[in-house]
Design an enzyme around this catalytic site. Sequence first.
Site, PDB file in Angstrom:
ATOM      1  N   HIS A 138       0.346  -1.394   0.085  1.00  0.00           N
ATOM      2  CA  HIS A 138      -0.118   0.131   0.169  1.00  0.00           C
ATOM      3  C   HIS A 138       0.261   1.421  -0.048  1.00  0.00           C
ATOM      4  CE1 HIS A 138      -3.494   2.307   1.973  1.00  0.00           C
ATOM      5  NE2 HIS A 138      -2.681   3.285   1.986  1.00  0.00           N
ATOM      6  N   GLU A 139       1.597   1.138   0.751  1.00  0.00           N
ATOM      7  CA  GLU A 139       3.057   2.826   0.826  1.00  0.00           C
ATOM      8  C   GLU A 139       3.533   2.684  -0.094  1.00  0.00           C
ATOM      9  OE1 GLU A 139       1.663   4.661   2.779  1.00  0.00           O
ATOM     10  OE2 GLU A 139       0.945   2.845   4.061  1.00  0.00           O
ATOM     11  N   HIS A 142       2.166   4.434  -2.972  1.00  0.00           N
ATOM     12  CA  HIS A 142       1.976   5.254  -2.624  1.00  0.00           C
ATOM     13  C   HIS A 142       2.597   6.218  -3.130  1.00  0.00           C
ATOM     14  CE1 HIS A 142      -2.408   6.277  -0.720  1.00  0.00           C
ATOM     15  NE2 HIS A 142      -1.670   5.839   0.235  1.00  0.00           N
ATOM     16  N   HIS A 148      -5.503   6.889  -2.258  1.00  0.00           N
ATOM     17  CA  HIS A 148      -6.356   5.598  -1.429  1.00  0.00           C
ATOM     18  C   HIS A 148      -7.997   5.468  -2.811  1.00  0.00           C
ATOM     19  CE1 HIS A 148      -4.590   7.176   1.948  1.00  0.00           C
ATOM     20  NE2 HIS A 148      -4.539   5.697   2.236  1.00  0.00           N
TER      21      HIS A 148
END
Length: 396
Positions: A138-139, A142, A148
Amino acid sequence: MVRLIHLIGAIILLFSYAYCGLSRLNEHDIEESYSHKRVKRQFERLGTKWSYGVVNYYYADKNNEIKEMVESAIAYIANHTCIRFNEDQNAVQRVQIRMQQNWLCQSTVGAPGMSMSKPIGELSMLVQSCDTIGSIVHEFSHSLGRFHEHTRPDRDNFMKVTTTVHEARPRPSGMTTMYGPFEHGSVMMYHADTYGPGTMDPLDMDYKQTMGNRRVTFYDMYKINQYYGCWCSKQLECKNGGYTSPSDCSRCNCPKGFFGNLCDERQQDSYELMAVNNLWQSITIPFAYKPEPGSDGFYSTFVYITGKANSTIEITLEGLQDVICTAGCTVNGVEIKFKEDSKITSPVVCCTDKPPYKNVFKSSHNPTIIELYSRTTLPSAVTFKYRFTNDKVVLG
Ligand SMILES: [Zn+2]
């Protein structure tokens, strides 16, 4: 003077945007969210794609357990995309990974640098409170440029968002859409009650428990490939919705439940069931985590249910044993893949007192696949019954 600096900044942005042809952020921003009473911050800033799709990184401190998860997350992305990772503290465009201090799990959105022609700078990724490989994917997503999932500009077609918190507002198009369908089960989605009970509910409440899941989905990786223009010059004949893997052009990236170089194989040691008629048959199937190279930290046991050609397969759950009911079904759960798009995450079940536990799942897929996933070695089991009917599935 401040206005002049802003004006110059805007002109630079305008030219760099035109030069790159990229989706770019047009504002500085700070996001804050609250999860498990730990503050998570996510900074957005002017960024570019990583130059040549290479993410340079280095570790600022030591924590062997977290480092192992970071390396697994890196390997997972590298195995499914053309993104390459290079440990290099001196690279001009780099991410500093901090595993100590700040009880946080956060990253900047977008790669460091002011433009494609100036991919220079360092961003910090804080991973001390990232508790799964998926959280670290997820990070990194980014830092690669993804927002998101619940802030996509089209999210109101799929969710009813009543929270007014700043960070839950819809984000610009570009890297958030156009690269694949909205997905409740995306690794980039927060759980529905993150900002208060019922403030980010899905329109289809069967998906409520799915939001916040931290398995990495087929579309999560597909969207990165699309955004970075990762494609192989020669396309393989991938089956069942797979596509030639930009990580290794001699094999395919397969939707969950399909295996082999061309996605035409089933999992070894899987369960293969035959729905012989329209009478319900019942079965209990055990599942648990076991280590698997290249995984996202979950191990999945697959069940394939085959019925008569052109029939509808119906499945209904009768019991969950040692399946942990959490927001996002983050430990283990059951996913009956009945959605028309077999590549997208179907509603996940981990609670017996919440939808979609009591549903009769109707699927036109033959076979229909059930995924039993877990990240705990605690033995779990699911009991369900299944049959086929000649009714046609009404697609909603
Ligand atoms: Zn995030």
